[in-house]
Enzyme design. Sequence first.
Site, PDB file in Angstrom:
ATOM      1  N   LYS A  65      -9.098   7.919  92.822  1.00 37.30           N
ATOM      2  CA  LYS A  65      -9.777   6.624  92.667  1.00 37.30           C
ATOM      3  C   LYS A  65      -9.319   5.888  91.415  1.00 37.30           C
ATOM      4  O   LYS A  65      -9.910   4.861  91.052  1.00 37.30           O
ATOM      5  CB  LYS A  65     -11.291   6.850  92.632  1.00 37.30           C
ATOM      6  CG  LYS A  65     -11.828   7.557  93.880  1.00 37.30           C
ATOM      7  CD  LYS A  65     -13.262   8.006  93.720  1.00 37.30           C
ATOM      8  CE  LYS A  65     -13.643   8.983  94.826  1.00 37.30           C
ATOM      9  NZ  LYS A  65     -14.963   9.604  94.577  1.00 37.30           N
ATOM     10  N   PRO A  93     -16.296   2.285  95.345  1.00 26.98           N
ATOM     11  CA  PRO A  93     -15.016   2.468  96.015  1.00 26.98           C
ATOM     12  C   PRO A  93     -14.536   3.913  95.996  1.00 26.98           C
ATOM     13  O   PRO A  93     -14.596   4.584  94.970  1.00 26.98           O
ATOM     14  CB  PRO A  93     -14.053   1.591  95.213  1.00 26.98           C
ATOM     15  CG  PRO A  93     -14.851   1.013  94.103  1.00 26.98           C
ATOM     16  CD  PRO A  93     -16.092   1.789  93.994  1.00 26.98           C
ATOM     17  N   GLU A  94     -14.024   4.333  97.118  1.00 31.53           N
ATOM     18  CA  GLU A  94     -13.348   5.618  97.232  1.00 31.53           C
ATOM     19  C   GLU A  94     -11.871   5.306  97.494  1.00 31.53           C
ATOM     20  O   GLU A  94     -11.456   4.152  97.389  1.00 31.53           O
ATOM     21  CB  GLU A  94     -13.972   6.444  98.371  1.00 31.53           C
ATOM     22  CG  GLU A  94     -15.479   6.626  98.199  1.00 31.53           C
ATOM     23  CD  GLU A  94     -16.150   7.388  99.316  1.00 31.53           C
ATOM     24  OE1 GLU A  94     -15.519   8.278  99.904  1.00 31.53           O
ATOM     25  OE2 GLU A  94     -17.313   7.085  99.617  1.00 31.53           O
ATOM     26  N   ARG A 118     -22.820  -2.780  87.336  1.00 36.61           N
ATOM     27  CA  ARG A 118     -23.517  -1.644  86.734  1.00 36.61           C
ATOM     28  C   ARG A 118     -22.878  -1.092  85.466  1.00 36.61           C
ATOM     29  O   ARG A 118     -23.391  -0.133  84.885  1.00 36.61           O
ATOM     30  CB  ARG A 118     -23.691  -0.537  87.780  1.00 36.61           C
ATOM     31  CG  ARG A 118     -24.694  -0.934  88.843  1.00 36.61           C
ATOM     32  CD  ARG A 118     -24.857   0.132  89.918  1.00 36.61           C
ATOM     33  NE  ARG A 118     -25.558   1.301  89.415  1.00 36.61           N
ATOM     34  CZ  ARG A 118     -25.823   2.368  90.169  1.00 36.61           C
ATOM     35  NH1 ARG A 118     -25.445   2.398  91.423  1.00 36.61           N
ATOM     36  NH2 ARG A 118     -26.450   3.394  89.654  1.00 36.61           N
ATOM     37  N   ARG A 134     -13.085  30.196  97.324  1.00 39.10           N
ATOM     38  CA  ARG A 134     -14.107  29.475  96.563  1.00 39.10           C
ATOM     39  C   ARG A 134     -15.497  29.668  97.159  1.00 39.10           C
ATOM     40  O   ARG A 134     -15.685  29.527  98.358  1.00 39.10           O
ATOM     41  CB  ARG A 134     -13.736  27.990  96.541  1.00 39.10           C
ATOM     42  CG  ARG A 134     -14.109  27.288  95.273  1.00 39.10           C
ATOM     43  CD  ARG A 134     -13.346  26.011  95.121  1.00 39.10           C
ATOM     44  NE  ARG A 134     -11.956  26.220  94.771  1.00 39.10           N
ATOM     45  CZ  ARG A 134     -11.531  26.647  93.603  1.00 39.10           C
ATOM     46  NH1 ARG A 134     -12.415  26.905  92.651  1.00 39.10           N
ATOM     47  NH2 ARG A 134     -10.259  26.809  93.371  1.00 39.10           N
TER      48      ARG A 134
END
Length: 272
Positions: free
Chosen positions: A55, A2-3, A109, A148
Amino acid sequence: MPELPEVETVVRELRPLIVGKTIDRVEAIWQKTFVDQAGLSLSGQIIQKIDRRGKFIILVLNRSYLIVHLRMTGRLSLSNGQGDLSDLPHLRCLIQFKDGSRLLFEDMRKFGRIYHVKEVEEVLKNVGIDALDTHLTFEHFYDYLKNRKMGVKAFLMSQKWIAGLGNIYTDESLFLAKIHPEQTCDQISPGQGRKLFTAVQEILHRAVENMGSTISDYRDAYGNPGRNQLYFKVYRRAGKPCFACGALIEKKKVAGRGTHFCPQCQKLRGSK
DNA sequence: CTAATCACCTGAAGGC
DNA sequence: TGCCTTCAGGTGATTA
């Protein structure tokens, strides 16, 4: 798994189901899943509200917080307490409420975590502003980018500055903004940056409307898959024609992850 | 500071 | 059928 859109879907669904419930006890079936750093009891605490940052799911209790991260295969659902738990081979943690119902955390998992802490920042200290937070302006976003030297895909995925994007929505956002995933942040012009900023919001908003994306494992709090996977433009479309130009979508490893992009629409640029 | 690799886990899919 | 490798919506530690 999931994001941001998937986590947001779960939070919206759980909100009316669990806010106001009183916790009786928490049982860790897989020890590593539940990390208790609060040093006070959960029993008798009431869920005041449920929020999200990136998240992370944040359950606000009376005197502490439960913070959940689903990682790759975590799922949350509410059970009335009648079902047989032995039917759930991947059940890792269970939050029992005084009314007999319980919040189940399943995770094939075993990467997912539930933290019990006194302060949110104990867990979220290195997590940036939520990608859909209304306080996140373009100026803010571009300030993070402009000096960056990091590749833009790594930047979007890091969670350190902008939180919530993962592998799917990063690839989809970069395609919509026509920016190559290996483009260096400091080589992104203000104009390109603006396109990327709006692309991220658009991609995430649409995914939330579609209840997230399901590739294989993701299910919402009711056990339903999302439907946003029907709208992917590049993710998992390697070798297929680009919807915009017809060139074949490429896949290569970028920032450690399988990355999908159109070599024609998303050219690497050398200068601003 | 940035990038790359491994570690944490389980299961599905593809090659031979 | 079966074995072996690779890959997967994530992230944290460690090493160049």
